[in-house]
Motif scaffolding. Structure first.
Motif, mmCIF file in Angstrom:
data_model
loop_
_atom_site.group_PDB
_atom_site.id
_atom_site.type_symbol
_atom_site.label_atom_id
_atom_site.label_comp_id
_atom_site.label_asym_id
_atom_site.label_seq_id
_atom_site.Cartn_x
_atom_site.Cartn_y
_atom_site.Cartn_z
ATOM 1 N N SER A 28 0.829 -1.204 0.000
ATOM 2 C CA SER A 28 0.000 0.000 0.000
ATOM 3 C C SER A 28 0.863 1.253 0.000
ATOM 4 O O SER A 28 0.536 2.258 -0.625
ATOM 5 C CB SER A 28 -0.934 -0.004 1.211
ATOM 6 O OG SER A 28 -0.173 -0.110 2.406
ATOM 7 N N HIS A 34 -1.136 6.975 -6.377
ATOM 8 C CA HIS A 34 -1.345 6.627 -7.785
ATOM 9 C C HIS A 34 -0.381 7.379 -8.704
ATOM 10 O O HIS A 34 -0.785 8.251 -9.466
ATOM 11 C CB HIS A 34 -2.790 6.900 -8.197
ATOM 12 C CG HIS A 34 -3.784 6.085 -7.441
ATOM 13 N ND1 HIS A 34 -3.563 4.775 -7.088
ATOM 14 C CD2 HIS A 34 -5.017 6.399 -6.960
ATOM 15 C CE1 HIS A 34 -4.617 4.315 -6.431
ATOM 16 N NE2 HIS A 34 -5.497 5.266 -6.324
ATOM 17 N N LYS A 429 -5.909 -6.583 -8.138
ATOM 18 C CA LYS A 429 -5.621 -5.756 -6.961
ATOM 19 C C LYS A 429 -4.599 -6.441 -6.062
ATOM 20 O O LYS A 429 -4.433 -7.655 -6.101
ATOM 21 C CB LYS A 429 -6.907 -5.501 -6.156
ATOM 22 C CG LYS A 429 -7.988 -4.733 -6.902
ATOM 23 C CD LYS A 429 -9.200 -4.484 -6.023
ATOM 24 C CE LYS A 429 -10.260 -3.669 -6.765
ATOM 25 N NZ LYS A 429 -11.451 -3.406 -5.893
ATOM 26 N N ASP A 468 -6.502 -1.633 -9.258
ATOM 27 C CA ASP A 468 -6.203 -0.670 -8.200
ATOM 28 C C ASP A 468 -5.100 0.290 -8.640
ATOM 29 O O ASP A 468 -5.196 1.489 -8.441
ATOM 30 C CB ASP A 468 -5.838 -1.388 -6.889
ATOM 31 C CG ASP A 468 -4.714 -2.405 -7.033
ATOM 32 O OD1 ASP A 468 -4.223 -2.630 -8.156
ATOM 33 O OD2 ASP A 468 -4.316 -2.990 -5.999
ATOM 34 N N PRO A 505 -4.672 3.392 -12.842
ATOM 35 C CA PRO A 505 -5.127 3.289 -11.452
ATOM 36 C C PRO A 505 -6.612 3.604 -11.292
ATOM 37 O O PRO A 505 -7.101 4.640 -11.748
ATOM 38 C CB PRO A 505 -4.255 4.326 -10.728
ATOM 39 C CG PRO A 505 -2.994 4.363 -11.525
ATOM 40 C CD PRO A 505 -3.432 4.192 -12.955
ATOM 41 N N GLY A 506 -7.326 2.667 -10.670
ATOM 42 C CA GLY A 506 -8.750 2.837 -10.416
ATOM 43 C C GLY A 506 -9.646 2.668 -11.625
ATOM 44 O O GLY A 506 -10.859 2.885 -11.539
#
Length: 543
Positions: A28, A34, A429, A468, A505-506
């Motif tokens: 993390s 990001h 992820k 992610d 990202p995302g």
């Protein structure tokens, strides 16, 4: 040696993958905010050359050893060499046939190619033709090993005698033990890979695909280009000959002694997969190589050139632009994607290029004054990693037969969303594994003994993917069409038929494909090579 070659230690993914982040920064943290690209950068310990001082090498096209019977046959040895990558510095590389990149294979659509690989490296290897429409026995499943001389064969030790040492086979389970579905690890002293070439003309690439250790093997040099030609392409007036340039872009870092720097938990690549914790999101180098040369320069005519772009980096993303020294952007006319020609060109000023993606573009130097330099830049880089390579326009062209046709190919598949008989969703992820954090598909780490997706030959499916962080998602065997990204349609560079999609990202995306050609077990996975080694692969069974 038998103790070193513990099959459970080398092949098993469960506890070993979980340990990959032990003692380092949590994933993390490595992925916070990001960033423009996913991963952390190594810093070279040796003086680096100035950009645009080294000539661009062109990898040689390998000649077949035989063309009898309608099949082109090749022999490739995998062995270590000492080479000069940085000027005046010797670096040990793992190579295909003694060069980095490996020699280019060039063939024709519909004419099969057979390549016999012999492993003279210190560890087992696997060869995968990325983007190939390939029977499962030759696809390079991560446990279909090519063993070096003197290493015990785990399949033979467990009574797996399914053929001689030169035949292909399906991969199987951990530890060389027979799995419940009767598939086992297979391993050969040499291995023949047969590629039917029953696919559209395009540029593919071949690289190591050994389970748990793909990333460091590619980093050490096991990558090369593979071109397929056909009559459709030949009928177009595209730049050719010296005005067609295959360009394999890859970042690396160098230790103080000139060796390739890489943060493996096990530098011998024997037992413990993965990298030091702060690099678990991906390993980035501070040296940009093109065809194995640092920031090279290439002399061109004031004419159109066809650039066959491949991102062979482990984790680095690029956003390429061609800029003259007086600040003028040249257009990148995209004529092809991963799986061949588009129906018509798409023009870009900037072109994103994720790990394993290929783009076929034409750059027109005709209106560039001789003596001018054109730099190929990476807008996602900084400092030296912003520079990629340069073209020096040397002279007016006596003749320029190359064109950018308004229409390219009419043989793209006409799949429609309404044809999909199955809709699947996959989340790419990070997540918790048995002994730490790793990279997961649908919340699960790769297990060669488990079938994750089973489908029937000829089925059209729609897959919804979500990420992610940056994940370049690759499907083996088949190409696909990008239908959407987020709530919008595909982006301009998504045109044509692809086999790798770069999820940002995302981001979510929808892809549509038809599972045709061959039955057997294949893979889909993230092509950030560190993610792949740390669990982000899944099995696809076509029945």
């Amino acid at each position: 040696m038998t103790e070193q070659w513990s099959r459970r230690r080398v092949l098993a993914v469960g506890s070993a993958l979980g340990a990959a982040t032990a003692g380092g920064v949590a994933l993390s943290g490595a992925m916070a905010n990001h960033p423009a690209t996913t991963g952390n950068q190594l810093r070279s310990g040796v003086p680096l050359p100035k950009p645009y001082t080294v000539p661009l090498p062109i990898p040689p096209v390998l000649k077949p050893t035989s063309t009898a019977g309608g099949t082109d046959r090749y022999e490739i040895s995998q062995h270590r060499v000492s080479a000069e990558i940085l000027p005046g510095v010797r670096t040990t590389l793992w190579t295909y046939h003694g060069s980095f990149p490996g020699p280019t294979i060039e063939g024709r659509r519909g004419r099969p190619v057979t390549i016999r690989h012999r492993n003279e490296l210190p560890v087992p290897t696997v060869v995968h033709l990325h983007g190939g429409h390939t029977p499962a026995a030759s696809d390079g499943y991560p446990t279909d090993l090519v063993l070096p001389k003197g290493w015990p064969d785990p399949a033979a030790e467990h009574g797996d005698h399914h053929g001689d040492h030169h035949s292909g086979g399906h991969g199987g389970g951990q530890d060389g033990h027979q799995m419940s579905d009767s598939r086992a690890v297979t391993s050969k002293l040499t291995r023949e890979y047969t590629f039917p070439h029953d696919q559209r003309a395009t540029m593919l690439w071949y690289h190591d695909h050994r389970m748990d250790f793909t990333a460091p093997a590619i980093w050490r040099g096991l990558a090369g280009m593979h071109l397929i030609r056909d009559d459709i392409e030949d009928a177009l007036d595209l730049p050719r000959g010296e005005r067609e340039l295959p360009l394999m872009i890859a970042d690396r870092a160098f230790a103080a002694d000139g060796s390739l720097d890489y943060p493996s938990l096990d530098p011998d690549l024997l037992s413990r997969p993965g990298v030091e914790g702060r690099y678990a999101a991906g390993v980035l180098g501070d040296v940009i190589l093109v065809n194995g040369a640092p920031w090279p320069v290439h002399e061109v005519d004031a004419a159109r050139y066809r650039l066959r772009l491949l991102n062979a980096s482990n984790a680095r993303h690029y956003e390429l632009e061609a800029l003259t020294d007086d600040g003028r952007l040249l257009h990148l006319h995209q004529i092809g994607a991963d799986q061949g020609l588009l129906s018509r060109p798409v023009t870009h000023t900037r072109l994103p290029l994720a790990p394993a993606e290929r783009y076929d573009v034409i750059v027109d130097f005709a209106n560039v004054r001789p003596g001018t330099r054109v730099r190929l830049l990476n807008r996602l880089g900084s400092g030296r990693t912003r520079e990629v390579m340069a073209f020096r326009v040397a002279r007016r062209a006596r003749k320029d037969d190359g064109r950018i046709p308004a229409k390219l190919a009419d043989d793209l598949p006409a799949w429609r969303r309404s044809q999909a008989t199955e809709v699947r969703e996959f989340a790419f992820k990070s997540g918790r594994m048995q002994h730490g954090r790793g990279w997961l598909i649908g919340g699960r780490a790769f297990d060669p003994a488990r079938t994750d997706v089973r489908t029937r030959l000829g089925t059209v499916e729609l897959w919804r993917l979500v990420a992610d962080v940056h994940h370049p998602v690759h499907l083996h065997l088949v190409g696909f069409k990008v239908l959407s990204r987020g709530r919008g349609g595909p982006l301009p560079h998504d045109a044509g038929l692809k086999d790798t999609i770069s999820l940002r990202p995302g981001e979510s995306a929808e892809i549509l494909t038809r599972f045709d050609g061959y039955r057997g077990r294949y893979l889909f996975h993230c092509h950030n090579a560190e993610h792949e080694d740390m669990g982000m692969m899944a099995n696809l069974e076509i029945t």
